[in-house]
Write an enzyme that holds these catalytic residues in place. Sequence first.
Site, PDB file in Angstrom:
ATOM      1  N   ILE A 116       1.004  -1.119   0.084  1.00 28.14           N
ATOM      2  CA  ILE A 116      -0.121   0.110   0.130  1.00 28.14           C
ATOM      3  C   ILE A 116       0.733   1.180   0.014  1.00 28.14           C
ATOM      4  CG2 ILE A 116      -0.246  -0.049   2.578  1.00 28.14           C
ATOM      5  CD1 ILE A 116      -3.009   1.177   2.336  1.00 28.14           C
ATOM      6  N   SER A 117       0.712   2.078  -0.801  1.00 25.36           N
ATOM      7  CA  SER A 117       1.443   3.468  -1.089  1.00 25.36           C
ATOM      8  C   SER A 117       1.573   3.886   0.145  1.00 25.36           C
ATOM      9  CB  SER A 117       0.940   4.240  -2.289  1.00 25.36           C
ATOM     10  OG  SER A 117       0.743   3.526  -3.411  1.00 25.36           O
TER      11      SER A 117
END
Length: 209
Positions: free
Chosen positions: A55-56
Amino acid sequence: MRKMQFLYALRSKGVTDKRVLQAMETIDRGPFIRGIFSARAYEDMPLPIACGQTISQPSVVGLMTQALKVSPRDKVLEVGTGSGYQAAVLSRLARRVYTVDRHSRLVREARVLFDEMSLTNITAITADGSFGLPDQAPFDRILVTAAAEDPPGTLMEQLKPGGIMVVPVGQSDAVQHLIVVKKTETGVEYDELREVRFVPLLEGLGKDT
Ligand code: SAH
């Protein structure tokens, strides 16, 4: 308190657009992260998710979303659903969001979260996003959240004139640059935002189906 620190970190890293900040305040990042890493959901760092993906980092989500200049009438394509967090943020800003990932497990899990959060304007599909989504094209905005070696030509074709695409460009094992591509009536304009690190855009479907 954690929420205030979260928003403060976003602002201090250049996320200043009010609508983007509001969307990121509304969408809780917590449920998008499972297991031991969920304790770090409100820190400004990328975290591991299923299928060996990530997940960024929230500030990168903010900067990409801001650069995309989404309006409430826009139909947006995201390539790289991952946890679904970025799509959820986009869903607060756009009319409709299509998000695709090559891992069907990630798409399934993201759909459950979208349902639980009543985010009814997101359609999540298992597909190789390098081909875009021809059935729904053209799009007002396209966001690629995996690193490509060049801005993908097929996606450029699925962008409306006046449209914007944001894509990390570069080799996956090196530093990549976040590129903003604007498609005008007469040609294409490129703008470089900052250095980033994303997992690579891969061909074909993932092996978890
Ligand atoms: N936007 C996500 C993070 C994306 S991580 C979030 O908010 O959590 C990058 C994702 O791109 C991974 O889930 C990976 O499976 C996906 N991906 C890589 N190549 C792809 C392709 N060709 N088509 C669709 N998805 C792809």
